[in-house]
Design a protein around this motif. Structure first.
Motif, PDB file in Angstrom:
ATOM      1  N   PHE A 116       0.590  -1.178  -0.085  1.00 39.87           N
ATOM      2  CA  PHE A 116      -0.383   0.295   0.047  1.00 39.87           C
ATOM      3  C   PHE A 116       0.772   1.263   0.296  1.00 39.87           C
ATOM      4  O   PHE A 116       0.227   2.069  -0.722  1.00 39.87           O
ATOM      5  CB  PHE A 116      -1.001   0.328   1.221  1.00 39.87           C
ATOM      6  CG  PHE A 116      -1.466   1.487   0.968  1.00 39.87           C
ATOM      7  CD1 PHE A 116      -2.438   1.408   0.783  1.00 39.87           C
ATOM      8  CD2 PHE A 116      -1.365   2.255   2.686  1.00 39.87           C
ATOM      9  CE1 PHE A 116      -3.333   3.196   0.975  1.00 39.87           C
ATOM     10  CE2 PHE A 116      -1.674   3.175   2.597  1.00 39.87           C
ATOM     11  CZ  PHE A 116      -2.868   3.651   1.550  1.00 39.87           C
ATOM     12  N   VAL A 117       2.405   1.621   0.792  1.00 38.16           N
ATOM     13  CA  VAL A 117       3.159   2.676   0.840  1.00 38.16           C
ATOM     14  C   VAL A 117       3.348   2.387  -0.119  1.00 38.16           C
ATOM     15  O   VAL A 117       3.708   3.888  -1.135  1.00 38.16           O
ATOM     16  CB  VAL A 117       3.679   2.586   2.120  1.00 38.16           C
ATOM     17  CG1 VAL A 117       4.547   3.289   2.129  1.00 38.16           C
ATOM     18  CG2 VAL A 117       2.766   2.369   3.030  1.00 38.16           C
ATOM     19  N   ASP A 118       3.614   1.805  -0.542  1.00 34.56           N
ATOM     20  CA  ASP A 118       4.747   1.180  -2.201  1.00 34.56           C
ATOM     21  C   ASP A 118       3.586   2.153  -3.654  1.00 34.56           C
ATOM     22  O   ASP A 118       4.328   3.244  -4.664  1.00 34.56           O
ATOM     23  CB  ASP A 118       5.566   0.088  -2.969  1.00 34.56           C
ATOM     24  CG  ASP A 118       5.697  -0.109  -4.065  1.00 34.56           C
ATOM     25  OD1 ASP A 118       6.854   0.675  -4.472  1.00 34.56           O
ATOM     26  OD2 ASP A 118       5.054  -0.211  -4.872  1.00 34.56           O
ATOM     27  N   SER A 119       2.216   1.939  -3.777  1.00 33.31           N
ATOM     28  CA  SER A 119       1.545   2.640  -3.902  1.00 33.31           C
ATOM     29  C   SER A 119       1.178   3.898  -3.550  1.00 33.31           C
ATOM     30  O   SER A 119       1.156   4.609  -5.263  1.00 33.31           O
ATOM     31  CB  SER A 119      -0.208   1.724  -3.991  1.00 33.31           C
ATOM     32  OG  SER A 119       0.246   0.212  -4.808  1.00 33.31           O
ATOM     33  N   VAL A 120       1.112   4.601  -2.553  1.00 32.19           N
ATOM     34  CA  VAL A 120       0.954   5.887  -2.371  1.00 32.19           C
ATOM     35  C   VAL A 120       2.437   6.356  -2.776  1.00 32.19           C
ATOM     36  O   VAL A 120       2.010   7.429  -3.535  1.00 32.19           O
ATOM     37  CB  VAL A 120       0.977   5.778  -1.101  1.00 32.19           C
ATOM     38  CG1 VAL A 120       1.247   7.182  -0.678  1.00 32.19           C
ATOM     39  CG2 VAL A 120      -0.175   5.123  -0.418  1.00 32.19           C
ATOM     40  N   GLU A 121       3.579   5.875  -3.075  1.00 33.95           N
ATOM     41  CA  GLU A 121       4.614   6.671  -3.183  1.00 33.95           C
ATOM     42  C   GLU A 121       4.966   6.393  -4.621  1.00 33.95           C
ATOM     43  O   GLU A 121       4.848   7.362  -5.547  1.00 33.95           O
ATOM     44  CB  GLU A 121       5.518   6.237  -2.701  1.00 33.95           C
ATOM     45  CG  GLU A 121       5.926   6.117  -0.921  1.00 33.95           C
ATOM     46  CD  GLU A 121       6.901   5.602  -0.325  1.00 33.95           C
ATOM     47  OE1 GLU A 121       7.776   4.198  -1.741  1.00 33.95           O
ATOM     48  OE2 GLU A 121       7.563   5.403   0.878  1.00 33.95           O
ATOM     49  N   ARG A 122       4.338   5.534  -5.574  1.00 40.88           N
ATOM     50  CA  ARG A 122       3.756   5.370  -6.756  1.00 40.88           C
ATOM     51  C   ARG A 122       3.078   6.490  -7.683  1.00 40.88           C
ATOM     52  O   ARG A 122       3.699   6.836  -8.319  1.00 40.88           O
ATOM     53  CB  ARG A 122       3.541   4.587  -7.840  1.00 40.88           C
ATOM     54  CG  ARG A 122       4.963   3.282  -7.317  1.00 40.88           C
ATOM     55  CD  ARG A 122       4.875   1.143  -7.420  1.00 40.88           C
ATOM     56  NE  ARG A 122       3.268   1.726  -8.682  1.00 40.88           N
ATOM     57  CZ  ARG A 122       2.657   0.221  -8.766  1.00 40.88           C
ATOM     58  NH1 ARG A 122       2.698  -0.556  -7.934  1.00 40.88           N
ATOM     59  NH2 ARG A 122       2.770   0.378  -9.851  1.00 40.88           N
ATOM     60  N   ILE A 123       1.976   6.640  -7.103  1.00 42.42           N
ATOM     61  CA  ILE A 123       1.020   7.574  -6.978  1.00 42.42           C
ATOM     62  C   ILE A 123       1.753   9.262  -7.364  1.00 42.42           C
ATOM     63  O   ILE A 123       1.558   9.659  -8.260  1.00 42.42           O
ATOM     64  CB  ILE A 123      -0.727   8.177  -6.910  1.00 42.42           C
ATOM     65  CG1 ILE A 123      -0.736   6.375  -7.350  1.00 42.42           C
ATOM     66  CG2 ILE A 123      -1.408   8.912  -6.912  1.00 42.42           C
ATOM     67  CD1 ILE A 123      -2.225   5.651  -6.391  1.00 42.42           C
ATOM     68  N   ALA A 124       2.166   9.386  -6.177  1.00 37.53           N
ATOM     69  CA  ALA A 124       2.725  10.623  -5.879  1.00 37.53           C
ATOM     70  C   ALA A 124       4.128  10.854  -6.893  1.00 37.53           C
ATOM     71  O   ALA A 124       3.924  11.975  -7.344  1.00 37.53           O
ATOM     72  CB  ALA A 124       2.987  10.697  -4.399  1.00 37.53           C
TER      73      ALA A 124
END
Length: 239
Positions: A116-124
């Motif tokens: 989830f954190v990885d997805s957040v960072e990828r979106i940003a």
């Protein structure tokens, strides 16, 4: 990264704050409803906004409508919709809105914190990530996208331009066609993709999703544990 959260559940809201701050990010605001969110974004200048779909007072679609307002006022702002629900009408509009990176993840399908954190960072960082279930619902009853093989080379070029967010006028200028010719091509595309005229005005959105899905132009989220290996559908933004 500076993050703004809009989530009515105090447990989830505070949990997200602790998780993201533990991961090295700064939560600049944690709101329980969307009232004043535009002002909060202007005041805190977040680099990513996370919003639930259903927020007070009616718990229907306040969050995703707020996401649309943010997209209009801050078109480059990365937005992550994190919800239990797929709000099809506004989800399609949000995907169609030409702007910054976008994520739409379903809470009950997020089973791994690190992913989830990885997805957040990828979106940003510029990615658009949609949960496969979101894509499946938006494309429901429209068949698999080998339908794209029915399109002529010119129609595929027009569809690619739609997926880039271009208007009919812009497509006409790009391809040295009349607008009437572009409209004929788009009508043929809708017919071949099986997108009926009563699709609530979202046919361009669905056509763009079909194109981006077929080309892999937008990334799917990681296959979280429990989702299964068949969860890798993708989708993305169009006109």
């Amino acid at each position: 990264m500076r993050i703004l959260i809009c989530e009515d559940s105090v447990l989830l809201r505070e949990g997200l704050v602790r998780l993201l701050e533990h991961s090295g990010h700064t939560v600049v605001a944690a709101l329980r409803d969307a009232e004043g969110i535009v002002e909060a974004v202007a005041d805190t200048e977040p680099e990513l906004c996370i919003l639930d779909v259903r927020l007070p007072p009616s718990f229907t679609d306040e969050g995703i409508r707020a996401a649309l307002r943010l997209r209009q006022g801050s078109p480059d702002l990365p937005i992550l919709v994190l919800s239990q629900y797929v709000e099809e009408r506004y989800a399609a509009e949000l995907i169609a809105a030409h702007g910054g990176p976008l994520g739409y993840l379903l809470k009950d399908r997020v089973a791994d914190v690190a992913e989830f954190v990885d997805s957040v960072e990828r979106i940003a960082g510029g990615d658009t990530i949609l949960d496969p279930e979101v894509v499946a619902q938006l494309l429901s009853r429209r068949g698999r996208d080998d339908r794209l093989r029915r399109l002529t080379e010119r129609e595929r070029t027009v569809l690619a331009a739609i997926a880039e967010g271009r208007s009919n006028q812009a497509i006409a200028q790009l391809l040295f066609l009349s607008e009437a010719s572009v409209e004929k091509h788009i009508t043929a595309i809708f017919q071949k993709l099986g997108l009926a005229a009563d699709d609530a005005g979202n046919r361009r959105v669905m056509a763009a999703i079909a194109y981006l899905t077929s080309t892999g132009a937008v990334q799917a989220p990681p296959a979280y544990p429990g989702q299964g290996s068949g969860a890798g559908s993708t989708a993305g933004s169009g006109a």
